[in-house]
Design an enzyme around this catalytic site. Structure first.
Site, PDB file in Angstrom:
ATOM      1  N   HIS A   1       0.861  -1.187   0.000  1.00  0.00           N
ATOM      2  CA  HIS A   1       0.000   0.000   0.000  1.00  0.00           C
ATOM      3  C   HIS A   1       0.899   1.240   0.000  1.00  0.00           C
ATOM      4  CE1 HIS A   1      -3.310   2.641   0.949  1.00  0.00           C
ATOM      5  NE2 HIS A   1      -2.781   3.013   2.098  1.00  0.00           N
ATOM      6  N   ASN A   2       0.493   2.289  -0.726  1.00  0.00           N
ATOM      7  CA  ASN A   2       1.309   3.521  -0.781  1.00  0.00           C
ATOM      8  C   ASN A   2       2.780   3.184  -1.000  1.00  0.00           C
ATOM      9  OD1 ASN A   2      -0.969   5.010  -0.323  1.00  0.00           O
ATOM     10  ND2 ASN A   2      -0.529   5.467   1.814  1.00  0.00           N
TER      11      ASN A   2
ATOM     12  N   GLU B   1       1.176  -0.105  -5.484  1.00  0.00           N
ATOM     13  CA  GLU B   1       0.178   0.943  -5.692  1.00  0.00           C
ATOM     14  C   GLU B   1       0.818   2.202  -6.265  1.00  0.00           C
ATOM     15  OE1 GLU B   1      -3.316   3.368  -3.316  1.00  0.00           O
ATOM     16  OE2 GLU B   1      -1.635   2.565  -2.177  1.00  0.00           O
TER      17      GLU B   1
ATOM     18  N   ASP C   1      -0.311   6.153  -7.023  1.00  0.00           N
ATOM     19  CA  ASP C   1      -1.267   7.276  -6.942  1.00  0.00           C
ATOM     20  C   ASP C   1      -0.881   8.324  -7.963  1.00  0.00           C
ATOM     21  OD1 ASP C   1      -2.810   6.368  -4.952  1.00  0.00           O
ATOM     22  OD2 ASP C   1      -2.217   7.802  -3.433  1.00  0.00           O
TER      23      ASP C   1
ATOM     24  N   HIS D   1       1.161  11.174  -2.410  1.00  0.00           N
ATOM     25  CA  HIS D   1      -0.053  10.994  -1.612  1.00  0.00           C
ATOM     26  C   HIS D   1      -0.820  12.308  -1.677  1.00  0.00           C
ATOM     27  CE1 HIS D   1      -2.303   8.405   0.950  1.00  0.00           C
ATOM     28  NE2 HIS D   1      -2.326   9.251   1.953  1.00  0.00           N
TER      29      HIS D   1
ATOM     30  N   GLU E   1      -4.238   4.339  -8.996  1.00  0.00           N
ATOM     31  CA  GLU E   1      -5.283   5.235  -8.517  1.00  0.00           C
ATOM     32  C   GLU E   1      -5.164   6.501  -9.361  1.00  0.00           C
ATOM     33  OE1 GLU E   1      -6.329   7.428  -4.440  1.00  0.00           O
ATOM     34  OE2 GLU E   1      -5.758   5.350  -4.177  1.00  0.00           O
TER      35      GLU E   1
END
Length: 762
Positions: A306-307, A336, A338, A351, A385
């Site tokens: 995650h992240n 992931e 973003d 983020h 994302e």
């Protein structure tokens, strides 16, 4: 000294000779921080020493064993940022184990860089090939050097007393002096070379192992081959050809040639075997890929991050391509990304709406392309994302296609309309994109989506690939700006088997959802589904992929316990790889099996959609066969000091935890032993009933007991119950970061038996 060299041949090795002399190199931390340091290999061929020209006597050291890899050229963000200043041939990066920052170096010349790169590789290779005995000698030598304060190659009694404190031993002076005198064969009042080895051997005498050895030895002196066979059969519960196994162990671990000729094993050989990988708690047969890799993707737990771009917390932490490299080289298979609109038409990764730093999307894609298959050949999923406008989405698609080339999966296998997800085996060497998609797989195959250059997402799908914390921040702006997000057809075309969708309900999914659709849940949503409809959740996960990620309130990048999500059959349980602790220990433990390839096959009762398993009521399952795990914690060896105060010594206590279905969750502890981290002895027995052994993880934790405050962490080891070897076993402990703290270990005896079913009451 007898302790130098650790078996390295240096005659004629110019690289090692030049490292021994030492070299001035630039240590680089950023474009503006570039400082000269003097680097030198120590005489033990294990330690690199370095200091600043200005720092007086202050210096730093690191061990060759701390280094995981060497990257040549501009292969780190820092070195890439100064590529215009220093040529690649003079640059290299030392990558350390665990979460320690890399060391980026620039040598004065190409030759010096080559010397250090080749020299370090040789030292690392030498270390890898070192036998147990050599490792022990190396360890003893390290202690000798630490204690020999005046560097005269011998040790007086005061130095020995100081050494005992450093080694975590609280021994009364009289006993210590008695051992010292017995070891001082030359009666010189000091110990040197072999005398120190003798002192160390007396100090580390393993009464616990001797007791087992003598129980099985016919003459109390050695184990004949027949004695060893009895031990392997009765205690270690080894199946198969025990005679051949005994011969093999004698050949491999017996140091005495005389004993080998007699087909026998001495106590030293027995100790070497029990301390080796074969004598460890983890079953070596489960280390390589041993599972069926030809089932659909949704039948596997998948190691997921995650992240991934964050190195620290989620508010102001540093974003770095290094996060992707570290995760992928740890066997992670789902990362992931973003994505946000960046300057000059280049999408960026960070983020969103926080103070975390930003990196370029194309740099992330390059890093994934370079490192995806270094440790595992099985597919990598890029979980995107997407917050970008249509133009920058086109740029994203362009980068994915150009940088990844054939590695990017662009169409269904064999171009046919599939009816189920492909397997890890079929997708070897492929990178899959998980993101929003216009239409479905079927339409993509017959060209129905090709007409539009971009499309609007339906209300249902909007936000399907967004984590909840981002969704919340987005929703404020959405109310001001009511337009729906548009999706570029180029980016949509990159999505094949992993279409991100919004989740309505299990009932809706059962009727309408497609096998290639992936729903994402925060940990809280997943828990709610698990509580309210555990069996439905499991059934859903038997036919399609589900991703679970930490709630946005974990701004410190902490982790939830992944076990409860695995209990529901969730495959992509995304954790903050940058944060050490119980969550990552369990993740590392589960994926330590099956070649560390990042895929672990779920138990059959979770993949068969006909079987209705509910983790809340495991006893109702067909074929429910609970087991009893009995762990006798016998002793500990050379536990590291956790308190830096010189006279503080560890009071060790061992906790054994079972993580599994709710009914199996349990923990028990031994007593604590006062002031002995060196060779504490417990002989404490802990028992656990495990209802779903196929899902259970066992975590061994050693702590420094403290009456007045929280216990300090000393070391841990976590593994699936299905990988546990029975009998007398050593558990080689790991640091908080998951790196080895050799030779710290626990010695245990393990039994796994079927639970006797109680007769039904009439």
């Amino acid at each position: 000294m007898a302790f130098t060299g650790s078996g390295v041949r240096i005659e004629g090795d110019d690289n090692l000779q030049s490292m021994l002399v030492g070299t001035v190199m630039r240590k680089i931390k950023s474009r503006t921080w570039k400082k000269q340091r003097y680097f030198k290999l120590q005489d033990d061929f294990m330690t690199i020493w370095y200091k600043s020209k200005k720092a007086g006597n202050a210096h730093s050291t690191f061990s060759v064993s701390d280094v995981e890899a060497i990257r040549e050229g501009h292969q780190s963000e820092v070195l890439l940022s100064i590529a215009d200043e220093f040529p690649a041939e003079r640059c290299f990066t030392l990558v350390f184990r665990g979460r320690r920052a890399n060391l980026d170096l620039v040598a004065e010349s190409e030759e010096e860089a080559r010397s250090w790169i080749h020299g370090m590789k040789k030292l690392m290779e030498n270390l890898e090939n070192m036998g147990e005995r050599e490792k022990l000698d190396q360890w003893i030598g390290d202690w000798f050097k630490k204690a020999d304060k005046n560097n005269d190659g011998r040790m007086n009694f005061k130095e020995v007393r100081d050494l005992l404190k450093m080694m975590n031993v609280d021994m009364n002076e009289h006993h210590a002096h008695r051992l010292f005198t017995m070891a001082d064969k030359s009666q010189s009042g000091t110990l040197e070379d072999d005398e120190f080895v003798l002192f160390y051997k007396m100090l580390t005498q393993r009464e616990d192992v001797l007791r087992v050895f003598q129980e099985f030895s016919s003459d109390g002196q050695k184990l004949s081959q027949s004695d060893l066979e009895d031990f392997l059969r009765e205690e270690q519960l080894e199946g198969g050809d025990v005679q051949q196994r005994a011969e093999q162990l004698i050949r491999r671990y017996e140091p005495s040639d005389t004993a080998k000729l007699l087909d026998a094993m001495t106590f030293d050989g027995f100790l070497m075997y029990l301390g080796s990988a074969e004598g460890s708690i983890f079953n070596p047969q489960r280390r390589p890929v041993f599972q069926d890799m030809s089932q659909p993707l949704c039948h596997y737990f998948i190691s997921s991050s995650h992240n991934t771009y964050l190195m620290e917390d989620q508010l102001r932490g540093q974003s770095s391509v290094e996060g992707y490299i570290r995760a992928l080289t740890r066997g992670c298979r789902c990362v992931e990304v973003d994505c946000w609109d960046g300057a000059n038409g280049e999408p960026i990764v960070y983020h969103g709406h926080t103070f975390t730093s930003k990196i370029l999307f194309k740099d992330v894609v390059s890093a994934v392309g370079n490192y995806a298959f270094k440790v595992s050949e099985y597919p990598v999923i890029l979980s995107i994302e997407n917050h970008c406008n249509v133009e920058q989405q086109r740029v994203m698609a362009q980068h994915l296609n150009l940088i990844l080339g054939d590695k990017l999966l662009k169409s269904t296998l064999e171009g046919k309309a599939p009816v189920r997800l492909p397997s890890p085996e079929e997708l070897k060497g492929k990178i899959l994109v998980k993101a929003k998609k216009m239409g479905g797989l079927e339409e993509g195959l017959n060209g129905a989506v090709e007409e539009a250059l971009s499309g609007e997402m339906s209300d249902d799908d909007e936000g399907a690939d967004m984590d909840e914390d981002n969704l919340h921040r987005e929703s404020v702006r959405r109310r001001l700006k009511k337009s729906k997000q548009r999706l570029s057809k180029e980016l949509s075309a990159c999505v094949v088997y992993c279409k991100s969708v919004h989740f309505s309900s299990f009932k809706h999914a059962r009727i309408h959802s497609k096998f290639y659709e992936v729903a994402s849940f925060t940990e809280n949503k997943a828990r709610k589904h698990l509580r309210e409809a555990g069996a439905d959740f499991l059934h859903h996960n038997s036919r399609q992929l589900t991703r679970v990620y930490p709630t946005g309130f974990r701004t410190d990048s902490s982790n939830f316990n992944p076990q409860e999500m695995w209990n529901a059959g969730c495959q992509i349980v995304a954790l903050n790889f940058q944060t050490a602790g119980e969550g990552m220990d369990l993740n590392d433990g589960l994926f330590r099996q099956n070649g560390c390839c990042g895929y672990v096959l779920k138990p059959g009762f979770m993949t068969d959609s006909e079987k209705r398993f509910d983790p809340e009521t495991p006893q109702r399952r067909d074929g429910h066969r609970p087991v009893v795990l009995t762990v006798q914690v016998i002793s500990g060896q050379q536990l590291p000091k956790v308190n830096i105060k010189e006279d503080s010594i560890v009071d060790p206590q061992v906790r054994v935890e079972i993580h599994g279905v709710p009914l199996d969750q349990a923990k028990q502890e031994t007593r604590y032993i006062e002031n002995n981290g060196f060779n504490p002895v417990w002989y404490d027995t802990l028992r656990f009933t495990v209802h779903t052994p196929e899902l259970a993880m066992v975590r061994f934790v050693v702590e420094d007991y403290d009456k007045t405050s929280k216990n300090d962490f000393v070391g841990q080891f976590t593994l699936p119950l299905s990988c546990v070897q029975q009998g007398y076993r050593h558990i080689h402990l790991l640091s908080r970061d998951g790196t080895s703290i050799h030779p710290s270990s626990l010695f245990v005896h393990i039994r796994i038996t079927e639970l006797e079913k109680l007769p039904e009451h009439p």
